[in-house]
Design an enzyme around this catalytic site. Structure first.
Site, PDB file in Angstrom:
ATOM      1  N   CYS A 116      -3.016  -4.679  18.947  1.00 55.57           N
ATOM      2  CA  CYS A 116      -1.890  -3.943  18.359  1.00 55.57           C
ATOM      3  C   CYS A 116      -1.337  -2.873  19.294  1.00 55.57           C
ATOM      4  O   CYS A 116      -0.235  -2.370  19.083  1.00 55.57           O
ATOM      5  CB  CYS A 116      -2.293  -3.341  17.025  1.00 55.57           C
ATOM      6  SG  CYS A 116      -2.658  -4.645  15.831  1.00 55.57           S
ATOM      7  N   HIS A 257       2.849   1.797  15.158  1.00 59.36           N
ATOM      8  CA  HIS A 257       2.343   0.449  14.851  1.00 59.36           C
ATOM      9  C   HIS A 257       2.197   0.322  13.334  1.00 59.36           C
ATOM     10  O   HIS A 257       1.806   1.267  12.652  1.00 59.36           O
ATOM     11  CB  HIS A 257       0.989   0.251  15.536  1.00 59.36           C
ATOM     12  CG  HIS A 257       0.321  -1.015  15.115  1.00 59.36           C
ATOM     13  ND1 HIS A 257       0.934  -2.235  15.223  1.00 59.36           N
ATOM     14  CD2 HIS A 257      -0.896  -1.239  14.544  1.00 59.36           C
ATOM     15  CE1 HIS A 257       0.121  -3.168  14.758  1.00 59.36           C
ATOM     16  NE2 HIS A 257      -0.989  -2.593  14.336  1.00 59.36           N
ATOM     17  N   ASN A 287       1.799  -6.779   9.314  1.00 61.67           N
ATOM     18  CA  ASN A 287       1.345  -6.389  10.658  1.00 61.67           C
ATOM     19  C   ASN A 287       1.565  -7.570  11.609  1.00 61.67           C
ATOM     20  O   ASN A 287       0.860  -8.579  11.513  1.00 61.67           O
ATOM     21  CB  ASN A 287      -0.134  -5.998  10.601  1.00 61.67           C
ATOM     22  CG  ASN A 287      -0.685  -5.564  11.954  1.00 61.67           C
ATOM     23  OD1 ASN A 287      -0.022  -5.698  12.979  1.00 61.67           O
ATOM     24  ND2 ASN A 287      -1.905  -5.057  11.956  1.00 61.67           N
TER      25      ASN A 287
HETATM   26  N1  ACO Z   1      -6.735  -8.355  -2.941  1.00 59.64           N
HETATM   27  C1  ACO Z   1      -7.485  -7.802  -3.893  1.00 59.64           C
HETATM   28  N2  ACO Z   1      -8.629  -7.175  -3.653  1.00 59.64           N
HETATM   29  C2  ACO Z   1      -9.031  -7.094  -2.371  1.00 59.64           C
HETATM   30  C3  ACO Z   1      -8.287  -7.648  -1.312  1.00 59.64           C
HETATM   31  C4  ACO Z   1      -7.093  -8.307  -1.647  1.00 59.64           C
HETATM   32  N3  ACO Z   1      -6.294  -8.877  -0.714  1.00 59.64           N
HETATM   33  N4  ACO Z   1      -8.935  -7.402  -0.156  1.00 59.64           N
HETATM   34  C5  ACO Z   1     -10.036  -6.707  -0.460  1.00 59.64           C
HETATM   35  N5  ACO Z   1     -10.112  -6.528  -1.797  1.00 59.64           N
HETATM   36  C6  ACO Z   1     -11.119  -5.825  -2.581  1.00 59.64           C
HETATM   37  C7  ACO Z   1     -12.460  -5.767  -1.892  1.00 59.64           C
HETATM   38  O1  ACO Z   1     -13.197  -6.930  -2.132  1.00 59.64           O
HETATM   39  C8  ACO Z   1     -13.072  -4.554  -2.528  1.00 59.64           C
HETATM   40  O2  ACO Z   1     -13.576  -4.912  -3.782  1.00 59.64           O
HETATM   41  P1  ACO Z   1     -14.966  -4.307  -4.307  1.00 59.64           P
HETATM   42  O3  ACO Z   1     -14.739  -2.813  -4.403  1.00 59.64           O
HETATM   43  O4  ACO Z   1     -15.167  -4.981  -5.627  1.00 59.64           O
HETATM   44  O5  ACO Z   1     -15.982  -4.647  -3.277  1.00 59.64           O
HETATM   45  C9  ACO Z   1     -11.888  -3.639  -2.771  1.00 59.64           C
HETATM   46  O6  ACO Z   1     -10.716  -4.474  -2.711  1.00 59.64           O
HETATM   47  C10 ACO Z   1     -11.750  -2.521  -1.762  1.00 59.64           C
HETATM   48  O7  ACO Z   1     -11.852  -3.072  -0.442  1.00 59.64           O
HETATM   49  P2  ACO Z   1     -11.767  -2.157   0.820  1.00 59.64           P
HETATM   50  O8  ACO Z   1     -12.012  -2.957   2.039  1.00 59.64           O
HETATM   51  O9  ACO Z   1     -12.616  -0.935   0.584  1.00 59.64           O
HETATM   52  O10 ACO Z   1     -10.223  -1.714   0.748  1.00 59.64           O
HETATM   53  P3  ACO Z   1      -9.500  -0.649   1.608  1.00 59.64           P
HETATM   54  O11 ACO Z   1      -8.894   0.347   0.712  1.00 59.64           O
HETATM   55  O12 ACO Z   1     -10.342  -0.181   2.752  1.00 59.64           O
HETATM   56  O13 ACO Z   1      -8.300  -1.497   2.214  1.00 59.64           O
HETATM   57  C11 ACO Z   1      -7.623  -2.610   4.225  1.00 59.64           C
HETATM   58  C12 ACO Z   1      -8.575  -2.619   3.036  1.00 59.64           C
HETATM   59  C13 ACO Z   1      -6.214  -2.713   3.693  1.00 59.64           C
HETATM   60  C14 ACO Z   1      -7.952  -3.814   5.104  1.00 59.64           C
HETATM   61  C15 ACO Z   1      -7.796  -1.303   5.021  1.00 59.64           C
HETATM   62  O14 ACO Z   1      -9.152  -1.068   5.266  1.00 59.64           O
HETATM   63  C16 ACO Z   1      -7.053  -1.322   6.332  1.00 59.64           C
HETATM   64  O15 ACO Z   1      -5.838  -1.295   6.375  1.00 59.64           O
HETATM   65  N6  ACO Z   1      -7.771  -1.294   7.457  1.00 59.64           N
HETATM   66  C17 ACO Z   1      -7.168  -1.157   8.777  1.00 59.64           C
HETATM   67  C18 ACO Z   1      -6.416  -2.377   9.211  1.00 59.64           C
HETATM   68  C19 ACO Z   1      -5.939  -2.124  10.625  1.00 59.64           C
HETATM   69  O16 ACO Z   1      -5.479  -1.061  10.949  1.00 59.64           O
HETATM   70  N7  ACO Z   1      -6.096  -3.071  11.514  1.00 59.64           N
HETATM   71  C20 ACO Z   1      -5.847  -2.743  12.911  1.00 59.64           C
HETATM   72  C21 ACO Z   1      -4.728  -3.380  13.431  1.00 59.64           C
HETATM   73  S1  ACO Z   1      -4.916  -5.084  13.585  1.00 59.64           S
HETATM   74  C22 ACO Z   1      -5.099  -5.505  15.278  1.00 59.64           C
HETATM   75  O17 ACO Z   1      -5.297  -4.695  16.141  1.00 59.64           O
HETATM   76  C23 ACO Z   1      -5.112  -7.008  15.570  1.00 59.64           C
END
Ligand code: ACO
Length: 332
Positions: A116, A257, A287
Site C-alpha cells: 500500500c 492511503h 482498498n
Molecule cells: N463481516 C462481519 N463480521 C466480520 C467480518 C465481516 N466482513 N470480518 C470480521 N468479522 C467479525 C470477526 O469475526 C469478529 O467477530 P467475533 O468478535 O465474534 O470474533 C468481529 O467481526 C470483530 O473482528 P475484528 O477483526 O476485531 O474487527 P476490527 O474492528 O479489527 O476490523 C478490520 C477488522 C476492518 C480488518 C480492521 O482490523 C482493519 O481495517 N485493519 C487494517 C487493514 C489495513 O490497514 N490493511 C493494510 C493495508 S493493506 C496492504 O498493505 C496490502
C-alpha cells in the site's frame, strides 16, 4: 533534515473497472452485512476487474488517459515505474507490458513491490531520476487486481479490497515554489507476518498443497495492522510537517492511503483537520492497494480540490510494514 526533489506531478489519471460490487453483493458471497462493512471500514462498494483483466491492462488504461489528457507523446517518456503486488506475472515486469502497449519506445522501467506504500515509493524513485536531470518525463503507475489474491471464503479480508489503477506524470520542477518539498519512508520488517501472501514465491512455490491450504491469498492480522497504521500515519504526518517548519494548518489537502476510514479519521483528528481537507474515496473503491493515492489525486483534481501552489501531503502505510509520506506544492 528535509530532502527536496526538483520534480513535480504534472498530470494524473485513473482507471476503474466498470463492475461495481456493493456490500449487498458481498453479503451473497460471505457471512457479512452492509452495516458491519460500512461501520468498521467506511466501504460501501468497490470495483472488480473481469477475468483476464490484469494489472498491466488497468495500468495501461490509466497511463493512456494521462498522456492523452496532457498531450504527451508516449515516445517522450523516459522511465516507467509500476507499483503493484499483483503483477500480471513474476516476469516480465508489468512495466515492460505497459511500455509495449503504450508504445513508449524510449522508456526503461521496472516494477516495485511496496504494497500500500508502493505508489509513494515509486513516486519518490521516479522523482529522483527527474530531479537529477536524467529524465524529463517519467510515468508512475499504481495498479492492483486485488481480487486475484483474495480469499472469498475469508470475510475478514475479502470485503476490504477492490481493483483499480492510477498514474501520474512527473516532470522537472522549475522553481522552489513547486514540486516535492520532502519525503519520508521507512520499513519495519518485523510486521511482515501480519499481512502477506504465503505462497507463490521461492519459499513456497505453487503446488497442490499450497492451493489446498489457500496459501495464494492475502492473509492479514487485521487488528495488528490497524494499530500500526493508526500510529504510523499520524506520526509520519507530524514528522514531515515539523521538520519543514510547517503545521497541519498549512496543508490544503491530505491524500491518504485508503485502507480503513477509521484509520484516516484517527490521523485527521490528530492533525486537527476537517473533512474538506482530506480525500476519502474508500466508500466507492475500497482498498485498491497501490492505486489508492493516484486515484485520490484523480478525484481531488476532478472535484476542483487542488490548485497550483497548494501544500499537499500524500501518506501511506502498508504490508511490510512499509510507510511513506510525500509533501509537495501542487504545480498545476
Ligand atoms: N463481516 C462481519 N463480521 C466480520 C467480518 C465481516 N466482513 N470480518 C470480521 N468479522 C467479525 C470477526 O469475526 C469478529 O467477530 P467475533 O468478535 O465474534 O470474533 C468481529 O467481526 C470483530 O473482528 P475484528 O477483526 O476485531 O474487527 P476490527 O474492528 O479489527 O476490523 C478490520 C477488522 C476492518 C480488518 C480492521 O482490523 C482493519 O481495517 N485493519 C487494517 C487493514 C489495513 O490497514 N490493511 C493494510 C493495508 S493493506 C496492504 O498493505 C496490502
Amino acid at each position: 533534515m528535509s530532502q527536496r526533489i526538483a520534480a513535480k506531478i504534472t498530470g494524473v489519471a485513473g482507471y476503474l473497472p466498470p463492475r461495481v460490487v456493493t456490500n449487498a453483493d458481498m453479503e451473497k458471497i460471505v457471512d457479512t452485512s452492509d452495516e458491519w462493512i460500512r461501520t468498521r471500514t467506511g466501504i460501501r462498494e468497490r470495483r472488480f476487474a473481469e477475468p483476464g483483466m490484469a494489472a498491466s491492462h488497468m495500468g495501461t488504461e490509466a497511463a493512456k488517459k494521462l498522456l492523452a489528457d496532457r498531450g504527451v507523446n508516449p515516445e517522450e517518456i523516459g522511465l516507467i515505474v509500476v507499483a503493484t503486488v499483483t503483477p500480471d506475472m513474476f516476469f516480465p515486469a508489468t512495466a515492460c507490458l505497459i511500455q509495449d502497449r503504450l508504445g513508449a519506445s524510449n522508456a526503461w522501467g521496472f516494477d516495485l513491490s511496496g504494497a500500500c506504500s508502493g505508489f509513494l515509493y515509486a513516486l519518490t524513485v521516479a522523482a529522483q531520476f527527474v530531479g537529477a536531470g536524467t529524465h524529463k518525463k517519467a510515468l508512475v503507475v499504481g495498479s492492483d487486481v486485488m481480487t486475484s489474491i483474495l480469499d472469498f471464503t475469508d470475510r475478514a479480508t475479502c470485503v476490504l479490497f477492490g481493483d483499480g489503477a492510477g498514474a501520474v506524470l512527473v516532470e522537472p520542477a522549475t522553481s522552489d515554489t513547486e514540486g516535492i518539498i520532502d519525503f519520508v519512508h521507512d520499513v519495519d520488517g518485523s510486521g511482515g507476518c501480519n499481512l502477506y501472501m504465503p505462497a507463490g514465491g521461492s519459499l513456497h512455490p505453487a503446488s497442490h498443497e499450497t492451493v489446498e491450504k489457500r496459501m495464494h491469498y492475502v492473509h492479514q492480522e487485521g487488528q495488528q495492522v490497524f494499530k500500526y497504521a493508526v500510529r504510523r500515519m499520524s506520526d509520519l504526518a507530524c514528522e514531515v510537517l515539523q521538520r519543514n517548519g510547517l503545521s497541519s494548518r498549512d496543508l490544503s489537502l491530505v491524500v491518504p492511503h485508503q485502507a480503513n476510514l477509521r484509520i484516516i479519521r484517527a490521523m485527521q483528528e490528530r492533525l486537527g483537520m476537517d473533512d474538506s481537507k482530506v480525500i476519502v474515496n474508500i466508500d466507492r473503491y475500497g482498498n485498491t492497494t497501490a492505486a489508492t493515492i493516484p486515484l485520490g489525486l484523480k478525484d481531488a483534481v476532478e472535484q476542483g480540490r487542488l490548485r497550483k501552489g497548494d501544500l499537499v501531503l500524500l501518506i501511506a502505510v502498508g504490508a511490510g510494514y512499509t510507510t511513506g509520506a510525500i509533501l509537495m506544492r501542487w504545480a498545476y
